[in-house]
Design an enzyme around this catalytic site. Structure first.
Site, PDB file in Angstrom:
ATOM      1  N   ARG A  19      -6.538  10.418  -0.334  1.00 58.56           N
ATOM      2  CA  ARG A  19      -6.325  10.889  -1.706  1.00 58.56           C
ATOM      3  C   ARG A  19      -7.653  11.001  -2.451  1.00 58.56           C
ATOM      4  O   ARG A  19      -7.862  11.934  -3.212  1.00 58.56           O
ATOM      5  CB  ARG A  19      -5.364   9.940  -2.435  1.00 58.56           C
ATOM      6  CG  ARG A  19      -3.911  10.165  -2.022  1.00 58.56           C
ATOM      7  CD  ARG A  19      -2.989   9.078  -2.541  1.00 58.56           C
ATOM      8  NE  ARG A  19      -3.157   7.838  -1.792  1.00 58.56           N
ATOM      9  CZ  ARG A  19      -3.179   6.623  -2.317  1.00 58.56           C
ATOM     10  NH1 ARG A  19      -3.038   6.477  -3.614  1.00 58.56           N
ATOM     11  NH2 ARG A  19      -3.333   5.561  -1.556  1.00 58.56           N
TER      12      ARG A  19
ATOM     13  N   HIS B  61       0.868  -1.178   0.000  1.00 63.30           N
ATOM     14  CA  HIS B  61       0.000   0.000   0.000  1.00 63.30           C
ATOM     15  C   HIS B  61       0.902   1.225   0.000  1.00 63.30           C
ATOM     16  O   HIS B  61       1.859   1.282   0.758  1.00 63.30           O
ATOM     17  CB  HIS B  61      -0.894  -0.026   1.245  1.00 63.30           C
ATOM     18  CG  HIS B  61      -2.040   0.937   1.170  1.00 63.30           C
ATOM     19  ND1 HIS B  61      -1.862   2.296   1.237  1.00 63.30           N
ATOM     20  CD2 HIS B  61      -3.375   0.742   1.045  1.00 63.30           C
ATOM     21  CE1 HIS B  61      -3.051   2.891   1.148  1.00 63.30           C
ATOM     22  NE2 HIS B  61      -3.985   1.971   1.029  1.00 63.30           N
TER      23      HIS B  61
END
Lengths: 640, 251
Positions: free
Chosen positions: A273, A253
């Site tokens: 994000r 990740h």
């Protein structure tokens, strides 16, 4: 030796995360007696760590979404290595699985017109993730847990016993599976385990076992995964004679915490994000614009201005590259840090404070705000976070039959969720895990139920008999670490193993390092075989880890072995010595098997996508992934 | 940055135990759970502790640190002085299994006593419509990670073992409130809360709210409103009469 408890069930499910609980609900709903076995307490499974959401093309926020769009995104994310049938079932069935949770009491965040809200995420063309703030996994696990309690309440009304048809064996670990028959007739007969609380043993007689044990993250030093993720189910399946697929693909990740050291690896949700967070390097540059690969050029913004406009006007602008699939973002961060443009503690900056007002951040990302405040003294409404890649998920897992979850080669064995392979190809999109758990948890539970019923009708409802000698042998094996003297403790061996995997089989790989890793892992065999345990059997973590270590080592050998064979870079497997994606390699899966106790890796043809599914893509796009020969054989009618 | 801390950890089982002193290294940014793990790896391989996520999301590593119910993963060592002795003991309200691990099955038994979500008959999955403002109230309670610190600290449980039979504790009364405030739930659990789950034992001292690592306002937002709703049903003479008449009809 103390008495070994005996239990008899139709279906035994190992693992109580999203996949295991959903499988249990399905098996029990078909009237079968179902056991759920979990190493932790009920409701603590790793699924609670999932933050962003559940991907399902309900089209609540953008009505252009549909299963075909979700299917396309999933295949692109996996670089076309996904099992087409799993990706198809997943895209088609996810909405029903989400709506069903709502009928069981889940409370998702809402749209203005009262439907389930959906958020943007990396690799998903439209807002697709059903969510509850940034604690969606907790909502999922609690909803399934409470659904199981409601089934137990039903049984209490009917039989006066909450556990008449479904029982949770909490803090209980499985060390072995049992079989009956020989040759082609060999099939699952049960499972053996111990209670963590007491150290006492228990044996389950059961015709069907579902592996839903999650992943392998504890093979790596920097990981978002908990102690439970030691690849138990992967190793059990392998030792049973079944096979693993895609083990070279490990998802790092892109955004784990990097500071302070004690929290290094803890997940920072992709929603940061999705909700507008930007990645910058030490020079303040939004470096993701430098890392858009050719295959994704058409779908991502080329300027910051366009990327910024997309948040309010997604119809007329392309998404910012911070939302590329995870493998791309993780590699980009890795490159920036290596080039000396990292943050003070070896990550990059992730900033949402300049994009959203403080109250919105706290409402949309409450656990992130909380996590950074409590663990790092960072107020994310005022300052950027420091983030870097962390081992998060394994795409590889038990090779299964897509519709039923039946494991390859071993009748009676099923697998679902992270422990099963194929669904995500070489890289999983964020949000596709929770939906995977539900879609394939249900299917494996159903597959196991139908199988158990078929066995019962064939044998006259009798359950497999477990001979005492077999059960006692399993118990003796589990006690071996107590009888040895002078070996190392399990924690030391695990730490060293994690270091090897982190250094040599991590995010960027090369042949020389992989060869070193395989040699080094071979050296661990003896150390693991000699592990010594102090203390007694009552809740002894040193002993528990000693029993998990062989699993951890086996899955590590699979990852390193498959990574050495695949000479290309694709998704969660990046070879510095073979940097590009090679269409020839797309035609193969790598399968791991155990031969005389050693991990073997062989190539197997990828199943061919049928015409109706491949026609969902344009030839121009397929040319980026398929060989020329494959392109020449595409069906008539596909858009050229 | 690195220093040697004096830790005092309760070691023992259901037959008894004692506080054991350890000297152990502490590095910058570490939390109590890191120190417990270092003890396991270096000095006490069989030290029993529950933990999973190490990020305050699963609610497994509950213990009492210097007497306060806390999650070990969210208690930073720099909140203590370097020369301060840090004492870790198991949750007091539940029977000890070993060291820092207690038997919390009480909570799972109580969970079964709360009737589950009951949607309207005929409402199909996919047709649920609720507004954000309506779901927000119950969503606060669904943030609960079931660490059981509230159960452990509530004096009605902590100091009165005999109450455990009749009192479900703040976590499960909050679950009743959550369902009561769910926009689409159809079942009335108010009498059950009072008569079977012991809502009356709660005298709103807010100890549960104080220890909640999720900062849920258990007392103000769940228990007090639930008490008010129960009072509306039980002590309003007309509604009381109405409920009796309905019951008679049902016979």
């Amino acid at each position: 030796m103390s008495e070994i408890e005996r239990h008899s069930y139709d279906v035994v499910i190992i693992g109580a995360g999203g996949a295991g609980l959903r499988a249990a609900i399905e098996a029990r709903s078909h009237g079968l007696r179902t056991a759920i076995i979990t190493k932790s307490l009920f409701g603590k499974a790793h699924t609670v760590m999932a933050e962003g959401g559940i991907a399902a093309s309900m089209g609540n926020v953008n009505s252009n979404d549909g299963w075909q769009v979700h299917y396309r995104d999933t295949m692109r994310g996996g670089k076309f290595l996904n099992h087409y049938r799993m990706a198809e079932l997943h895209a088609k069935e996810s909405p029903d699985r989400v709506w069903e949770l709502e009928a069981w009491g889940a409370l998702f965040d809402r749209t203005a017109d009262g439907k389930i809200s959906q958020r943007n995420f990396g690799g998903h063309e439209y807002p697709r993730l059903a969510h509850v703030g940034d604690r969606t996994g907790l909502e999922l696990i609690r909803t399934l847990q409470q659904k199981i309690v409601s089934l137990q309440q039903d049984d209490f009304k009917e039989f006066g016993d909450y556990e008449a048809r479904i029982r949770v064996f909490a803090e209980c670990a499985i060390t072995d599976l049992f079989f009956e028959g020989e040759g082609d007739g060999r099939r699952v007969a049960g499972a053996f385990g111990y209670w963590r609380e007491t150290g006492n043993f228990l044996a389950f007689e059961a015709p069907a076992v579902v592996i839903a044990t999650g992943g392998i993250g504890k093979s790596f030093k920097v990981t978002s995964n908990s102690w439970e993720y030691t690849g138990d189910g992967h190793a059990l399946a392998l030792r049973s004679g079944s096979t693993l697929v895609n083990m070279e693909f490990v998802q790092f990740h892109p955004t784990g915490m990097v500071w302070p050291p004690s929290v290094k690896g803890i997940l920072v949700t992709e929603s940061v994000r999705g909700d507008g967070g930007v990645l910058t390097n030490s020079e303040g540059r939004r470096f993701m614009f430098d890392y858009i690969p050719d295959v994704f050029k058409a779908q991502y913004a080329e300027t910051e201005e366009e990327g910024d406009r997309w948040y309010t006007d997604p119809e007329n602008n392309r998404r910012p590259p911070e939302l590329l699939p995870r493998d791309e973002v993780a590699r980009a961060i890795n490159s920036e840090v290596k080039a000396g443009r990292g943050s003070p503690h070896g990550g990059v900056f992730l900033d949402v404070s300049k994009r959203l007002p403080a109250d919105v951040i706290k409402a949309k990302l409450p656990s992130m705000w909380h996590q950074f405040k409590e663990l790092a003294d960072v107020d994310i409404t005022l300052e950027p976070m420091e983030v870097g890649p962390t081992c998060h998920y394994v795409m590889g897992g038990v090779e299964v039959e897509p519709d039923t979850g039946a494991a390859a080669r071993v009748p009676g064995l099923f697998a679902a969720g992270e422990a099963a392979g194929g669904m995500h190809g070489s890289n999983r999109l964020g949000g596709n895990s929770l939906s995977d758990l539900l879609v394939f948890g249900r299917r494996a539970g159903l597959g196991a139920a139908l199988y158990a019923q078929a066995v019962a009708s064939e044998t006259g409802a009798g359950r497999p008999a477990l001979p005492d000698a077999v059960v006692e042998a399993a118990a003796a094996k589990a006690l071996e670490p107590f009888s040895r003297q002078g070996g190392e403790n399990a924690f030391t061996i695990q730490r060293d193993l994690q270091q090897v995997m982190n250094d040599l089989v991590g995010i960027i790989r090369t042949e020389t390092e992989l060869v070193d890793a395989i040699a080094s892992l071979a050296g661990f065999r003896e150390r693991v075989a000699q592990v010594t345990v102090e203390g007694g059997r009552v809740f002894n973590p040193g002993w528990h880890l000693a029993l998990d270590l062989p699993n951890l080592l086996t899955v590590s050998e699979c990852i390193a072995g498959a990574a050495l064979v695949r000479q290309e870079s694709r998704g969660g497997h990046t070879r510095e010595d073979f940097p590009g994606m090679n269409p020839e390699w797309r035609r193969f899966n790598l399968i791991c098997e155990l031969v005389d106790g050693n991990v073997g890796v062989y190539k197997q043809d990828l199943p061919t996508m049928p015409d109706d599914l491949i026609s969902l893509f344009e030839v121009a796009e397929l040319k980026k992934y398929l060989t020329e020969d494959e392109i020449s054989r595409l069906p008539e009618g596909i858009q050229r | 940055m690195t220093y040697t801390a004096s830790m005092r950890v309760w070691r023992g089982d259901d037959e008894g135990g004692e506080l054991v002193d350890y000297e152990v290294e502490v590095n910058e940014g570490e939390v109590v759970l890191d120190i417990v793990h270092r003890l396991q790896a270096t000095q006490a391989g069989d030290l029993a502790v529950r933990w999973n996520c190490k990020a305050g999301k699963c609610g497994s590593c509950s213990a009492e640190i210097n007497g306060k119910p806390r999650l070990m993963c969210l208690t930073r060592m720099n909140t203590f002085g370097e020369d301060e002795v840090v004492t870790i003991t198991p949750l007091r309200a539940f029977p000890v299994i070993r060291d820092l691990v207690t038997d919390v099955s009480f909570n799972y038994e109580k969970a079964r006593e709360v009737p589950s979500f009951t949607p309207p008959v005929g409402l199909e999955p996919g047709d649920y419509r609720m507004t954000q403002v309506d779901v927000s109230r119950s969503q606060e309670f669904r943030k609960c990670i079931e660490c059981f610190l509230c159960q452990n600290t509530c004096h009605a449980i902590r100091d009165h073992e005999e109450n455990k039979k009749e009192f479900a504790g703040p976590r499960f009364l909050m679950r009743v409130a959550e369902l009561d405030m769910h926009p689409l739930d159809t079942l009335d659990r108010k009498e059950l809360a009072q008569d079977e789950l012991g809502l009356g034992y709660c005298n709103i001292t807010k100890c549960c709210t104080e220890v909640c690592p999720e900062h849920i306002k258990i007392t103000d937002n769940a228990l007090i409103p639930l008490k008010e709703r129960v009072a509306d049903v039980k002590y309003d003479p007309i509604r009381w009469l109405g409920s009796k008449i309905r019951k008679r009809d049902g016979l």
